[in-house]
Design a protein around this motif. Structure first.
Motif, short mmCIF file in Angstrom:
data_model
loop_
_atom_site.label_atom_id
_atom_site.label_comp_id
_atom_site.label_asym_id
_atom_site.label_seq_id
_atom_site.Cartn_x
_atom_site.Cartn_y
_atom_site.Cartn_z
N LYS A 88 24.45 67.16 39.23
CA LYS A 88 25.79 67.12 38.64
C LYS A 88 25.98 65.87 37.78
O LYS A 88 26.50 65.94 36.66
CB LYS A 88 26.82 67.16 39.77
CG LYS A 88 28.26 67.11 39.33
CD LYS A 88 29.16 67.13 40.55
CE LYS A 88 30.62 66.95 40.20
NZ LYS A 88 31.47 66.90 41.40
N VAL B 47 33.64 63.02 44.48
CA VAL B 47 33.32 63.52 43.13
C VAL B 47 33.09 62.36 42.17
O VAL B 47 33.25 62.49 40.95
CB VAL B 47 34.44 64.45 42.60
CG1 VAL B 47 34.39 65.80 43.29
CG2 VAL B 47 35.82 63.83 42.77
N SER C 228 30.99 66.56 46.84
CA SER C 228 31.52 67.87 46.48
C SER C 228 30.91 68.37 45.18
O SER C 228 30.94 67.69 44.16
CB SER C 228 33.04 67.80 46.32
OG SER C 228 33.54 69.00 45.77
N ASN C 229 30.34 69.57 45.25
CA ASN C 229 29.90 70.28 44.04
C ASN C 229 30.01 71.78 44.31
O ASN C 229 29.03 72.50 44.29
CB ASN C 229 28.47 69.90 43.66
CG ASN C 229 28.07 70.49 42.30
OD1 ASN C 229 28.91 70.97 41.55
ND2 ASN C 229 26.79 70.47 42.01
#
Length: 551
Positions: free
Chosen positions: A118, A241, A288-289
Motif C-alpha cells: 500500500k 493507515v 488497515s488495508n
C-alpha cells in the motif's frame, strides 16, 4: 426511480414480512432489504446460522414485496409528481485527461498501482502527482481539479485492469485471499487475546469477563433494549493507515464496524445460564488495508475461545467486491478486497458465518443495484472463503474454546436459594451481604428468582462466602453441626455467630463437661468453636451445645 425497503424475520423456519418487535427480537433472522424496480441496492442482516440458499430466498422475497411499494410510489408520482431539477455538470475537462495521458501513459499508471504494498503504491501516485503539477504549473484552472483528475485516472486504470485484463492490483487471482496469520495469548495478563492478520490488515482483540452485575446498561431510543451482556468495541487509530491526528470519541465508522462484528458472534454465544458472565471484546486496528470489520470478527472469535467462553461454533468473516462493465452480465467478483479495490470498486459485500450458515451481512454499493446472479455469486464466494480461513488459519491457532478460564479472570459459582430467604442473605439495609463481601472480598449478585452468583479470583474466599450463604438460608435442625465465632457473652451463656446475621445461643450448662460458674472462665470473645444443634427447647427456642459436639 423510486426505491423501497422491507424487513423479514423468521420463526420456526417460516418467514415473517415486517415482523413485530417481539418476532424481530426472538426470531432467527433480522433482514432488511432495499431495492429499486429492477435491482437490490442494500442488504443488512443478522441471522442465527441461516443457510445461504435460505438467505437468498429471503432477500428476493423482500425484493418482490418492495415492488408493491414502488408501484404505489409510481402511482403517486403519476398523479402529483413534479419535474426533476436540472443541474450543471462539473465533470473534469476531457482536454485535461488527454494532457495527463500524454505525460503519464496508461502503462505507467498501471505500473504505479500494480503492487501489493500500500505504501509503495501511495509513493508512486505521489510521484506522478508531482510530475503533473510541474507540467501544469502555469494552468491554474487545471491545477484546481488535478487531484480529482488523477483519482479518476487511477480508478479507471484499476477497473480496466480487473475487468478487461483479469489482473488485480496486487497480482492475486479473483478468488484468492491474501496471506493469513493468527495467534492467541499474545497479551498474557488479560482474560483472552488474539491477533488476526490478512495481508496488510491486522487486528488485535482483547476479551474481558465480568460478573453479570457489570452488564452494560443502555438508555437509548429503543425501549426494548435496556442492557447488553456482550459488547464489541472497534478502535481505528490514525496510525493504522499511516496518519497522525487526535484520537477522539468513536465516529460513525467505528460504531458501525463494531456493531457488525458484535452481531456476527451473538448467535454462537452461550446463554447466561450456561455462562454467567458479562463479556466485552475490544478490537484494536494495528494496520488497515481493507475489511477490518471482518478481521475483527475472526480476531474476536479466537479471543473469546482463548478466554474460555464456550461459544457454540467458530465464526469467520470475509468481504467480496465487484467491478462492473457496461452491461449487467459484464462483471467480476473479487474475494477479500483490499482498500484500493474498495475505493475504486462497486461493492463491499461483507458476510460472516459458521460452517453451517450466515450470522451477519452488510452490503454497501456505489452502483444502481445488484442483479440476482451477482448476489448469489457473492454469497457463494464468501462461504468458500470463510471456510478456507477457518480451516487454514484460525483452527491451527485455536480449534475450540478452552475448558478453563484464565487464572486472571474472575470465577463465578452459582447456587439457588429459596426466594423467601433472599431478605435473610441481604440483611437489614444490606448489612449481612456487605459483611460477607467485606470478609471474603467476593462479589455477590442475587436475582429475584433466588439465583445467587458469587464472583471472585480466590477459590477459598468464594467457598467461604457460599458456605455462609448456605448457613444463612438453612433452617436449624437437630444434630446439625456448625462452626462459629463467639460474639457475645452473657451470664446465662454465649452467642455464637455461624455466618453474618446468623447466630445461635449456647447455654452455660452446655459449654463444658465440667461445672462452670462464669462463661468467661472457658470462652472469650472471638473464640472459634464447634456446636451441635439440639433442636427446640421447651419454650420453642433453638439451642446449641459445645460439650455434646462429636470430637
Amino acid at each position: 426511480g423510486p426505491c423501497a425497503m422491507t424487513q423479514v424475520g423468521m420463526i420456526d423456519g417460516q418467514f415473517i414480512v415486517n415482523p413485530s418487535q417481539k418476532d424481530w427480537k426472538d426470531g432467527d433472522l433480522k433482514l432488511t432489504v432495499a431495492s429499486t424496480k429492477e435491482k437490490v441496492i442494500m442488504i443488512e442482516a443478522g441471522a442465527n446460522e441461516i443457510p445461504e440458499d435460505k438467505m437468498i430466498e429471503a432477500i428476493y422475497m423482500a425484493h418482490d414485496i418492495n415492488q408493491t411499494v414502488i408501484a404505489f410510489i409510481e402511482q403517486i408520482v403519476a398523479e402529483v409528481g413534479k419535474e426533476k431539477h436540472t443541474y450543471e455538470s462539473c465533470a473534469i475537462p476531457e482536454e485535461l485527461f488527454a494532457a495527463i495521458k500524454e505525460i503519464v501513459p496508461q502503462e505507467e499508471m498501471e505500473n504505479a498501482v500494480f503492487t501489493d504494498e500500500k505504501q509503495a503504491r501511495e509513493e508512486n501516485i505521489k510521484a506522478i502527482t508531482e510530475k503533473l503539477e510541474e507540467a501544469f504549473a502555469e494552468n491554474e484552472e487545471w491545477l484546481a481539479v488535478l487531484g480529482e483528475a488523477i483519482y479518476q485516472y487511477e480508478k479507471k486504470t484499476v477497473r480496466k485492469m480487473i475487468l478487461k485484463d483479469g489482473k488485480r492490483p496486487d497480482g492475486r487471482a479473483m478468488n484468492q485471499i491474501r496471506p493469513l496469520a493468527a495467534e492467541v495469548d499474545l497479551i498474557p495478563r488479560v482474560h483472552g487475546s488474539a491477533m488476526f492478520t490478512r495481508g496488510q490488515t491486522q487486528i488485535c482483540n482483547v476479551c474481558t469477563l465480568a460478573p453479570l452485575s457489570e452488564i452494560q446498561k443502555v438508555d437509548g431510543l429503543d425501549e426494548n433494549t435496556t442492557a447488553k451482556r456482550y459488547m464489541h468495541h472497534y478502535n481505528f487509530p490514525s496510525y493504522s493507515v499511516g496518519e497522525t491526528k487526535p484520537s477522539r470519541g468513536p465516529g460513525r465508522r467505528e460504531i458501525g464496524h463494531g456493531a457488525l462484528a458484535e452481531r456476527a458472534l451473538l448467535p454462537v454465544l452461550p446463554s447466561e445460564e450456561e455462562f454467567p458472565y458479562a463479556i466485552r471484546t475490544v478490537s484494536e486496528t494495528f494496520e488497515s488495508n481493507g475489511s477490518t470489520s471482518m478481521a475483527s470478527t475472526c480476531s474476536s472469535c479466537m479471543s473469546l475461545m482463548a478466554a474460555g467462553v464456550p461459544i457454540k461454533k467458530m465464526v469467520a468473516g470475509i468481504s467480496c467486491g465487484l467491478v462492473t462493465g457496461e452491461t449487467d452480465d459484464d462483471y467480476v467478483l473479487l474475494t477479500d478486497i483490499q482498500g484500493l479495490e474498495d475505493f475504486f470498486g462497486d461493492m463491499d459485500f461483507k458476510v460472516t458465518g459458521t460452517t453451517d450458515g450466515i450470522t451477519a451481512i452488510q452490503m454497501d454499493i456505489k452502483i444502481h443495484g445488484l442483479t440476482r446472479p451477482i448476489v448469489e455469486g457473492a454469497i457463494a464466494r464468501t462461504r468458500e472463503a470463510r471456510l478456507f480461513i477457518m480451516d487454514t488459519c484460525m483452527k491451527p491457532a485455536i480449534a475450540e474454546p478452552r475448558k478453563e478460564l484464565s487464572p486472571y479472570a474472575p470465577k463465578i459459582v452459582q447456587i439457588m436459594i429459596d426466594p423467601t430467604k433472599i431478605g435473610d442473605v441481604v440483611g437489614q439495609r444490606g448489612k449481612t451481604i456487605n459483611a460477607i463481601i467485606e470478609e471474603t472480598g467476593v462479589k455477590i449478585d442475587i436475582t429475584d428468582e433466588g439465583a445467587v452468583s458469587v464472583c471472585g479470583t480466590d477459590k477459598e474466599a468464594m467457598d467461604k462466602a457460599i458456605k455462609y450463604i448456605e448457613i444463612i438460608t438453612t433452617d436449624f435442625e437437630k444434630d446439625q453441626i456448625f462452626e462459629g465465632k463467639v460474639v457475645s457473652i452473657k451470664e446465662f451463656g454465649a452467642f455464637v455467630e455461624f455466618a453474618p446475621g446468623k447466630e445461635g445461643m449456647v447455654h452455660i450448662s452446655k459449654i463444658s463437661n465440667e461445672r462452670i460458674k462464669n462463661v468467661e472462665d472457658v470462652l472469650t470473645l472471638g473464640d472459634k468453636v464447634k456446636c451441635i444443634c439440639l433442636g427446640k427447647d421447651k419454650m420453642g427456642r433453638i439451642s446449641f451445645s459445645i460439650k455434646d459436639c462429636p470430637k
